[in-house]
Write a protein that holds these residues in place. Structure first.
Motif, PDB file in Angstrom:
ATOM      1  N   HIS A  35      75.138 -72.161  60.294  1.00 27.72           N
ATOM      2  CA  HIS A  35      75.411 -73.185  59.467  1.00 27.72           C
ATOM      3  C   HIS A  35      76.457 -72.481  58.561  1.00 27.72           C
ATOM      4  O   HIS A  35      76.417 -72.417  57.190  1.00 27.72           O
ATOM      5  CB  HIS A  35      74.356 -73.761  58.749  1.00 27.72           C
ATOM      6  CG  HIS A  35      73.251 -74.189  59.670  1.00 27.72           C
ATOM      7  ND1 HIS A  35      72.443 -73.469  60.200  1.00 27.72           N
ATOM      8  CD2 HIS A  35      73.109 -75.647  60.019  1.00 27.72           C
ATOM      9  CE1 HIS A  35      71.499 -74.226  60.954  1.00 27.72           C
ATOM     10  NE2 HIS A  35      72.037 -75.670  60.938  1.00 27.72           N
ATOM     11  N   LEU A  73      76.768 -80.263  56.120  1.00 30.90           N
ATOM     12  CA  LEU A  73      75.367 -80.128  55.348  1.00 30.90           C
ATOM     13  C   LEU A  73      75.626 -79.578  53.880  1.00 30.90           C
ATOM     14  O   LEU A  73      76.457 -78.843  53.614  1.00 30.90           O
ATOM     15  CB  LEU A  73      74.509 -79.117  56.020  1.00 30.90           C
ATOM     16  CG  LEU A  73      74.423 -79.159  57.574  1.00 30.90           C
ATOM     17  CD1 LEU A  73      74.037 -77.868  58.219  1.00 30.90           C
ATOM     18  CD2 LEU A  73      73.302 -80.060  57.790  1.00 30.90           C
ATOM     19  N   GLU A  83      77.996 -77.500  61.146  1.00 32.39           N
ATOM     20  CA  GLU A  83      77.347 -77.081  62.397  1.00 32.39           C
ATOM     21  C   GLU A  83      77.875 -77.869  63.646  1.00 32.39           C
ATOM     22  O   GLU A  83      78.232 -78.994  63.316  1.00 32.39           O
ATOM     23  CB  GLU A  83      75.825 -77.457  62.232  1.00 32.39           C
ATOM     24  CG  GLU A  83      75.186 -78.642  62.148  1.00 32.39           C
ATOM     25  CD  GLU A  83      74.039 -78.953  61.893  1.00 32.39           C
ATOM     26  OE1 GLU A  83      73.280 -77.969  62.090  1.00 32.39           O
ATOM     27  OE2 GLU A  83      73.401 -79.847  61.484  1.00 32.39           O
ATOM     28  N   HIS A  89      67.862 -82.916  63.930  1.00 31.68           N
ATOM     29  CA  HIS A  89      66.975 -82.022  63.656  1.00 31.68           C
ATOM     30  C   HIS A  89      66.916 -81.866  62.079  1.00 31.68           C
ATOM     31  O   HIS A  89      67.471 -82.307  61.211  1.00 31.68           O
ATOM     32  CB  HIS A  89      67.592 -80.514  64.183  1.00 31.68           C
ATOM     33  CG  HIS A  89      68.790 -80.270  63.775  1.00 31.68           C
ATOM     34  ND1 HIS A  89      70.049 -80.660  64.352  1.00 31.68           N
ATOM     35  CD2 HIS A  89      69.353 -79.250  62.995  1.00 31.68           C
ATOM     36  CE1 HIS A  89      71.079 -80.234  63.694  1.00 31.68           C
ATOM     37  NE2 HIS A  89      70.690 -79.306  62.809  1.00 31.68           N
ATOM     38  N   HIS A  91      66.224 -78.896  58.666  1.00 32.60           N
ATOM     39  CA  HIS A  91      66.671 -77.724  58.464  1.00 32.60           C
ATOM     40  C   HIS A  91      65.640 -76.616  57.476  1.00 32.60           C
ATOM     41  O   HIS A  91      64.977 -77.422  56.981  1.00 32.60           O
ATOM     42  CB  HIS A  91      67.872 -77.741  57.718  1.00 32.60           C
ATOM     43  CG  HIS A  91      69.327 -78.104  58.214  1.00 32.60           C
ATOM     44  ND1 HIS A  91      69.446 -79.418  58.481  1.00 32.60           N
ATOM     45  CD2 HIS A  91      70.072 -77.297  59.322  1.00 32.60           C
ATOM     46  CE1 HIS A  91      70.550 -79.544  59.390  1.00 32.60           C
ATOM     47  NE2 HIS A  91      70.835 -78.170  59.985  1.00 32.60           N
ATOM     48  N   ASP A 102      67.849 -74.047  61.885  1.00 33.42           N
ATOM     49  CA  ASP A 102      67.384 -75.365  62.489  1.00 33.42           C
ATOM     50  C   ASP A 102      66.111 -75.359  62.695  1.00 33.42           C
ATOM     51  O   ASP A 102      65.409 -74.471  63.027  1.00 33.42           O
ATOM     52  CB  ASP A 102      68.109 -75.636  63.702  1.00 33.42           C
ATOM     53  CG  ASP A 102      69.639 -75.969  63.634  1.00 33.42           C
ATOM     54  OD1 ASP A 102      70.307 -76.175  62.416  1.00 33.42           O
ATOM     55  OD2 ASP A 102      70.621 -76.063  64.583  1.00 33.42           O
TER      56      ASP A 102
HETATM   57 ZN    ZN Z   1      71.474 -77.595  61.773  1.00 34.40          ZN
END
Ligand code: ZN
Length: 137
Positions: A35, A73, A83, A89, A91, A102
């Motif tokens: 990330h 993010l 990402e 998903h 984190h 992830d």
């Molecule tokens: Zn991620």
């Protein structure tokens, strides 16, 4: 299929013009799971495409985000991270080193209710878990 041709295919599917910086950024993100920040993406991509100016890295990231090819993010550190994993998903953020990993969607039980006590109906969510990563713990 290597990362670069995979990135080209994705750009074409989304109707984006295939440019060297877009291919390089998307291929880099697809091959990294940490990330990275825009700065880190820029540094890595500049080793591959030395002409990619800093401003153009931001433009590339925005166009990829608008096309749904990368996710943005925001955690506590006031930097934006990127990402290529745009599937559902969660984190995990390490409180010590700040590393972001992830967490597979089904590692957590689903939300039991999609309507909140305030009447809001939930259409999507993702959880940020915090603690110590294996290296720091
Ligand atoms: Zn991620």
């Amino acid at each position: 299929m290597n990362a670069r041709s995979g990135a080209e295919e994705l750009l074409k599917e989304k109707g984006l013009r295939v440019t060297q910086p877009r291919v390089a950024v998307l291929a880099y993100l697809a091959g990294s799971d940490h990330h990275p920040t825009a700065e880190e993406v820029g540094a890595a991509v500049n080793r591959l495409v030395p002409t990619a100016a800093r401003a153009s890295i931001y433009n590339v990231l925005h166009s990829l985000k608008d096309a749904g090819l990368v996710g943005e993010l925001f955690f506590d550190d006031a930097v934006v991270r990127y990402e290529a994993n745009v599937g559902r998903h969660h984190h995990f953020v390490c409180s010590s080193c700040g590393g972001v990993a992830d967490v597979p969607w089904d590692a957590l039980p689903p939300l039991p209710k999609r309507r909140l006590p305030g009447g809001q109906s939930v259409v999507s969510y993702a959880v940020t878990l915090r603690g110590l990563c294996p290296r720091c713990g």
